[in-house]
Design a protein around this motif. Sequence first.
Motif, PDB file in Angstrom:
ATOM      1  N   GLY A  21      30.060  38.830  43.115  1.00  0.00           N
ATOM      2  CA  GLY A  21      30.037  40.343  43.002  1.00  0.00           C
ATOM      3  C   GLY A  21      28.709  40.940  42.889  1.00  0.00           C
ATOM      4  O   GLY A  21      28.557  41.983  42.925  1.00  0.00           O
ATOM      5  N   VAL A  43      32.179  48.782  52.144  1.00  0.00           N
ATOM      6  CA  VAL A  43      32.108  48.488  50.681  1.00  0.00           C
ATOM      7  C   VAL A  43      32.532  49.787  49.657  1.00  0.00           C
ATOM      8  O   VAL A  43      33.349  49.743  49.062  1.00  0.00           O
ATOM      9  CB  VAL A  43      30.884  47.942  49.972  1.00  0.00           C
ATOM     10  CG1 VAL A  43      31.153  47.744  48.511  1.00  0.00           C
ATOM     11  CG2 VAL A  43      30.919  46.519  50.683  1.00  0.00           C
ATOM     12  N   ARG A  44      32.096  50.914  50.082  1.00  0.00           N
ATOM     13  CA  ARG A  44      32.408  52.184  49.368  1.00  0.00           C
ATOM     14  C   ARG A  44      33.512  52.548  49.716  1.00  0.00           C
ATOM     15  O   ARG A  44      34.476  53.003  48.936  1.00  0.00           O
ATOM     16  CB  ARG A  44      31.205  53.283  49.714  1.00  0.00           C
ATOM     17  CG  ARG A  44      31.207  54.504  48.841  1.00  0.00           C
ATOM     18  CD  ARG A  44      30.082  55.417  49.223  1.00  0.00           C
ATOM     19  NE  ARG A  44      29.768  55.653  50.688  1.00  0.00           N
ATOM     20  CZ  ARG A  44      28.726  55.031  51.488  1.00  0.00           C
ATOM     21  NH1 ARG A  44      27.877  54.177  50.932  1.00  0.00           N
ATOM     22  NH2 ARG A  44      28.696  55.442  52.767  1.00  0.00           N
ATOM     23  N   GLU A  47      36.019  50.449  47.796  1.00  0.00           N
ATOM     24  CA  GLU A  47      36.092  50.770  46.367  1.00  0.00           C
ATOM     25  C   GLU A  47      36.847  51.909  46.246  1.00  0.00           C
ATOM     26  O   GLU A  47      37.831  52.486  45.252  1.00  0.00           O
ATOM     27  CB  GLU A  47      34.576  51.094  45.860  1.00  0.00           C
ATOM     28  CG  GLU A  47      33.794  49.707  45.672  1.00  0.00           C
ATOM     29  CD  GLU A  47      32.282  50.067  45.393  1.00  0.00           C
ATOM     30  OE1 GLU A  47      31.614  49.066  45.042  1.00  0.00           O
ATOM     31  OE2 GLU A  47      31.893  51.189  45.788  1.00  0.00           O
ATOM     32  N   GLN A  48      36.669  53.215  46.920  1.00  0.00           N
ATOM     33  CA  GLN A  48      37.320  54.371  46.774  1.00  0.00           C
ATOM     34  C   GLN A  48      38.842  54.257  47.102  1.00  0.00           C
ATOM     35  O   GLN A  48      39.567  55.062  46.392  1.00  0.00           O
ATOM     36  CB  GLN A  48      36.810  55.354  48.024  1.00  0.00           C
ATOM     37  CG  GLN A  48      35.613  55.837  47.599  1.00  0.00           C
ATOM     38  CD  GLN A  48      34.695  56.870  48.819  1.00  0.00           C
ATOM     39  OE1 GLN A  48      35.442  56.738  49.741  1.00  0.00           O
ATOM     40  NE2 GLN A  48      33.541  57.283  48.542  1.00  0.00           N
ATOM     41  N   GLY A  50      40.536  51.837  45.940  1.00  0.00           N
ATOM     42  CA  GLY A  50      40.812  51.086  44.877  1.00  0.00           C
ATOM     43  C   GLY A  50      41.402  49.589  45.175  1.00  0.00           C
ATOM     44  O   GLY A  50      41.770  48.748  44.382  1.00  0.00           O
ATOM     45  N   VAL A  52      38.973  47.370  45.912  1.00  0.00           N
ATOM     46  CA  VAL A  52      37.906  46.878  45.104  1.00  0.00           C
ATOM     47  C   VAL A  52      37.849  47.728  43.765  1.00  0.00           C
ATOM     48  O   VAL A  52      37.615  48.747  43.954  1.00  0.00           O
ATOM     49  CB  VAL A  52      36.407  46.639  45.702  1.00  0.00           C
ATOM     50  CG1 VAL A  52      35.385  46.420  44.517  1.00  0.00           C
ATOM     51  CG2 VAL A  52      36.234  45.840  46.901  1.00  0.00           C
ATOM     52  N   LYS A  53      38.557  47.027  42.708  1.00  0.00           N
ATOM     53  CA  LYS A  53      38.633  47.777  41.458  1.00  0.00           C
ATOM     54  C   LYS A  53      37.591  47.783  40.685  1.00  0.00           C
ATOM     55  O   LYS A  53      37.347  48.571  39.572  1.00  0.00           O
ATOM     56  CB  LYS A  53      39.898  47.270  40.830  1.00  0.00           C
ATOM     57  CG  LYS A  53      41.148  47.640  41.363  1.00  0.00           C
ATOM     58  CD  LYS A  53      42.304  46.515  40.922  1.00  0.00           C
ATOM     59  CE  LYS A  53      42.826  47.150  39.474  1.00  0.00           C
ATOM     60  NZ  LYS A  53      43.724  46.336  39.329  1.00  0.00           N
ATOM     61  N   GLY A  54      36.514  46.846  40.640  1.00  0.00           N
ATOM     62  CA  GLY A  54      35.298  46.750  39.878  1.00  0.00           C
ATOM     63  C   GLY A  54      34.536  45.523  39.981  1.00  0.00           C
ATOM     64  O   GLY A  54      35.060  44.639  40.862  1.00  0.00           O
ATOM     65  N   TYR A  55      33.605  45.301  39.190  1.00  0.00           N
ATOM     66  CA  TYR A  55      32.712  44.063  39.132  1.00  0.00           C
ATOM     67  C   TYR A  55      32.814  43.891  37.590  1.00  0.00           C
ATOM     68  O   TYR A  55      32.515  44.522  36.730  1.00  0.00           O
ATOM     69  CB  TYR A  55      31.467  44.366  39.700  1.00  0.00           C
ATOM     70  CG  TYR A  55      31.511  44.975  41.253  1.00  0.00           C
ATOM     71  CD1 TYR A  55      31.655  44.082  42.416  1.00  0.00           C
ATOM     72  CD2 TYR A  55      31.643  46.256  41.696  1.00  0.00           C
ATOM     73  CE1 TYR A  55      31.770  44.328  43.532  1.00  0.00           C
ATOM     74  CE2 TYR A  55      31.848  46.646  42.914  1.00  0.00           C
ATOM     75  CZ  TYR A  55      31.626  45.825  43.769  1.00  0.00           C
ATOM     76  OH  TYR A  55      31.885  46.275  45.004  1.00  0.00           O
TER      77      TYR A  55
END
Length: 156
Positions: A21, A43-44, A47-48, A50, A52-55
Motif C-alpha cells: 500500500g 488509482v484515484r 478510490e472514488q 470505493g 480501494v477503501k483505504g490504506y
Amino acid sequence: MPNNNLDLIDRKILRALQANGKIVIGELAEKVGLSPSPCARRVRLLEQAGIVKGYTAIVDQKKVGLPISAFASIKLERQREEDLDRFAEAVARWPEVVDCYLMTGQRDYLMRIVSADLEAYERFLKDKLTRLDNVASIETSFALGQVKRSEALPIG
C-alpha cells in the motif's frame, strides 16, 4: 466504476496495492505498464468508486501485547432489525473487536476479539458483551495459533 467493469490494468493495480500500500505511483505505473499520470488517475478512480477503501499498516498483534485471539459466537434472543442495529452499534465502539460478521445458521454473529491475556478477555466479556440486552448466549473458542491471515483478495 462498477466493480464488474475492472479491466486487466485495474486488477494489476489492485494486486500491487494489496501487496504494498506504500508503493509510489512511479513504481506502480511501471509494474502495471502505464505512465505515472494515467496510473495515478486510475488509482484515484478506484478510490472514488470505493473499491480501494483505504490504506493501513498491518501490525503484529503479539508484538504490541495482544497475543490472544478469541472467537465468540453470539446468539440473540430476537433478530429484529432494530435489535441487529443496536448490537452492531455497540460492537462498533469496542476496540477489542477487530472483526464481526452477521451470520446465517445457528448463531447470529461471529466476532474476533484480541486481548492481552485471558483476564482481559474475561473483563471484556463481563463488562461489555454480557451487558448487552438481547444476548441469549455466547460461545468462545481461543485460537492456538494462526495458520494464515491475509487482507489481500484473490483478484484474478
